[in-house]
Motif scaffolding. Structure first.
Motif, mmCIF file in Angstrom:
data_model
loop_
_atom_site.group_PDB
_atom_site.id
_atom_site.type_symbol
_atom_site.label_atom_id
_atom_site.label_comp_id
_atom_site.label_asym_id
_atom_site.label_seq_id
_atom_site.Cartn_x
_atom_site.Cartn_y
_atom_site.Cartn_z
ATOM 1 N N THR A 1 42.035 31.757 31.437
ATOM 2 C CA THR A 1 43.332 31.682 30.760
ATOM 3 C C THR A 1 44.353 32.660 31.337
ATOM 4 N N GLY A 2 43.887 33.658 32.074
ATOM 5 C CA GLY A 2 44.782 34.675 32.614
ATOM 6 C C GLY A 2 45.008 35.850 31.691
ATOM 7 N N ALA A 3 44.318 35.905 30.547
ATOM 8 C CA ALA A 3 44.549 36.981 29.582
ATOM 9 C C ALA A 3 44.208 38.354 30.149
ATOM 10 N N SER A 4 43.104 38.460 30.876
ATOM 11 C CA SER A 4 42.708 39.759 31.434
ATOM 12 C C SER A 4 43.696 40.226 32.497
ATOM 13 N N LEU A 5 44.121 39.316 33.353
ATOM 14 C CA LEU A 5 45.095 39.678 34.382
ATOM 15 C C LEU A 5 46.427 40.067 33.752
ATOM 16 N N ASP A 6 46.854 39.339 32.729
ATOM 17 C CA ASP A 6 48.115 39.677 32.059
ATOM 18 C C ASP A 6 48.071 41.085 31.486
ATOM 19 N N ASP B 1 54.451 48.871 40.803
ATOM 20 C CA ASP B 1 55.092 47.606 41.150
ATOM 21 C C ASP B 1 53.993 46.608 41.518
ATOM 22 N N VAL B 2 53.687 45.678 40.616
ATOM 23 C CA VAL B 2 52.600 44.721 40.836
ATOM 24 C C VAL B 2 53.119 43.576 41.686
ATOM 25 N N LEU B 3 52.703 43.550 42.949
ATOM 26 C CA LEU B 3 53.180 42.533 43.884
ATOM 27 C C LEU B 3 52.541 41.176 43.639
ATOM 28 N N ALA B 4 51.266 41.173 43.292
ATOM 29 C CA ALA B 4 50.529 39.920 43.146
ATOM 30 C C ALA B 4 49.232 40.187 42.400
ATOM 31 N N ALA B 5 48.657 39.107 41.898
ATOM 32 C CA ALA B 5 47.297 39.125 41.372
ATOM 33 C C ALA B 5 46.457 38.216 42.256
ATOM 34 N N LEU B 6 45.276 38.655 42.590
ATOM 35 C CA LEU B 6 44.375 37.904 43.460
ATOM 36 C C LEU B 6 43.052 37.681 42.754
ATOM 37 N N VAL B 7 42.576 36.437 42.797
ATOM 38 C CA VAL B 7 41.266 36.130 42.214
ATOM 39 C C VAL B 7 40.429 35.356 43.221
ATOM 40 N N LEU B 8 39.127 35.524 43.100
ATOM 41 C CA LEU B 8 38.217 34.747 43.931
ATOM 42 C C LEU B 8 38.338 33.269 43.605
ATOM 43 N N ALA B 9 38.373 32.928 42.304
ATOM 44 C CA ALA B 9 38.339 31.517 41.926
ATOM 45 C C ALA B 9 39.211 31.237 40.705
ATOM 46 N N ASP B 10 39.730 30.024 40.676
ATOM 47 C CA ASP B 10 40.618 29.535 39.627
ATOM 48 C C ASP B 10 39.874 28.522 38.779
ATOM 49 N N ALA B 11 39.736 28.810 37.476
ATOM 50 C CA ALA B 11 39.046 27.890 36.571
ATOM 51 C C ALA B 11 40.006 27.066 35.730
ATOM 52 N N GLU B 12 41.304 27.351 35.807
ATOM 53 C CA GLU B 12 42.259 26.726 34.888
ATOM 54 C C GLU B 12 42.971 25.514 35.476
#
Length: 215
Positions: free
Chosen positions: A181-186, A198-209
Motif C-alpha cells: 500500500t505504500g504506508a511504510s514508505l510514506d 530532501d527525499v529524492l526518491a523511494a526505491l523498492v525491490l518489488a511492487d505488489a500494488e
C-alpha cells in the motif's frame, strides 16, 4: 552461499526456495523467471522506483530470505535491487544517502538480521558505491504490528507516527524490499522530511500494488 547452508541441504534434503524443485540453491527456471526492469511506478513526490513485480517465484524467495533463515539469498536479491539503485543514483547526479526502511526490533530479533539493511548493502556493493553511502537514519519510535497482520485499510494507521530520523540536510533515497500500500514508505518519507532531509526518491525491490504495469 555460506558453507553451512549447503551442508544442511545435503543432510536434510535440498530444494529450491523459489519453487520447491529438488536441488541446491535457486534453480535455473526461477533464476530465468526474474528479470529486473526498474521503472517509476508512482510519480510522487517523491517518485517511487520498483525493480520487479512481486509475483512468483520472487514472493517465495523474499519470504525465505526474511522469515525462513535463508540469509544466503541476500546477495541474489541484492543483485536484483542493484539496477534500480544504479538508476536512482545516476538520476541524482551524485550518490545520495541511501536510507533503509528500519525493521522493528522484534522482527530483527526473530529473524536474526535487519533484512532491508542487508539487502541494500548487498546492492550497494554490486553498484560499487562506498559503504558509507548506506545510512540507517531512520528508527522506530513505537511498536507496530507486522504489516502482513493488518488489512490494507489499516496499514496507514499502523505505520503513522512510528518513525523518526536523525536530523540532517542533503539528498536521500529511502529503500524497502516490497511496496504494497505504500504506508511504510510514506511514513519514512514523512520522518525524513520532517528532520530536514530532501527525499529524492523511494526505491523498492518489488511492487505488489500495480501488477498491470508489469504485463
Amino acid at each position: 552461499m555460506g558453507v553451512f547452508e549447503p551442508l544442511a541441504d545435503l543432510l536434510l534434503g535440498a530444494c529450491c526456495p523459489g519453487c520447491g524443485a529438488p536441488g541446491l540453491g535457486v534453480c535455473a527456471d526461477c533464476l530465468a523467471a526474474v528479470r529486473p526492469a526498474p521503472r517509476v511506478i508512482l510519480d510522487g513526490p517523491p517518485p517511487v522506483v520498483a525493480c520487479l513485480p512481486y509475483r512468483a517465484p520472487l514472493t517465495s524467495l523474499v519470504t525465505a530470505h526474511k522469515d525462513r533463515g535463508a540469509g544466503w539469498l541476500c546477495d541474489l536479491l541484492g543483485s536484483w535491487l542493484a539496477p534500480g539503485l544504479a538508476a536512482v543514483v545516476e538520476a541524482a547526479g551524485s550518490c545520495p544517502a541511501l536510507v533503509p526502511l528500519p525493521s522493528t526490533p522484534v522482527a530483527v530479533r526473530r529473524r536474526g538480521a535487519d533484512h532491508v539493511l542487508d539487502l541494500l548493502r548487498a546492492a550497494s556493493v554490486r553498484c560499487g558505491l562506498p559503504r558509507e553511502a548506506v545510512s540507517p537514519l531512520l528508527r522506530r519510535t513505537r511498536r507496530v504490528r507486522d504489516q502482513v497482520e493488518v488489512s490494507h485499510q489499516e496499514r496507514s494507521g499502523n505505520q503513522a507516527g512510528s518513525m523518526s530520523a536523525v536530523r540532517g540536510e542533503g539528498p536521500v533515497v529511502v529503500v524497502d524490499d516490497i511496496r504494497t500500500t505504500g504506508a511504510s514508505l510514506d511514513e519514512a518519507v514523512r520522518a525524513l522530511t520532517a528532520s530536514g532531509h530532501d527525499v529524492l526518491a523511494a526505491l523498492v525491490l518489488a511492487d505488489a500494488e500495480h501488477p498491470r504495469r508489469w504485463a
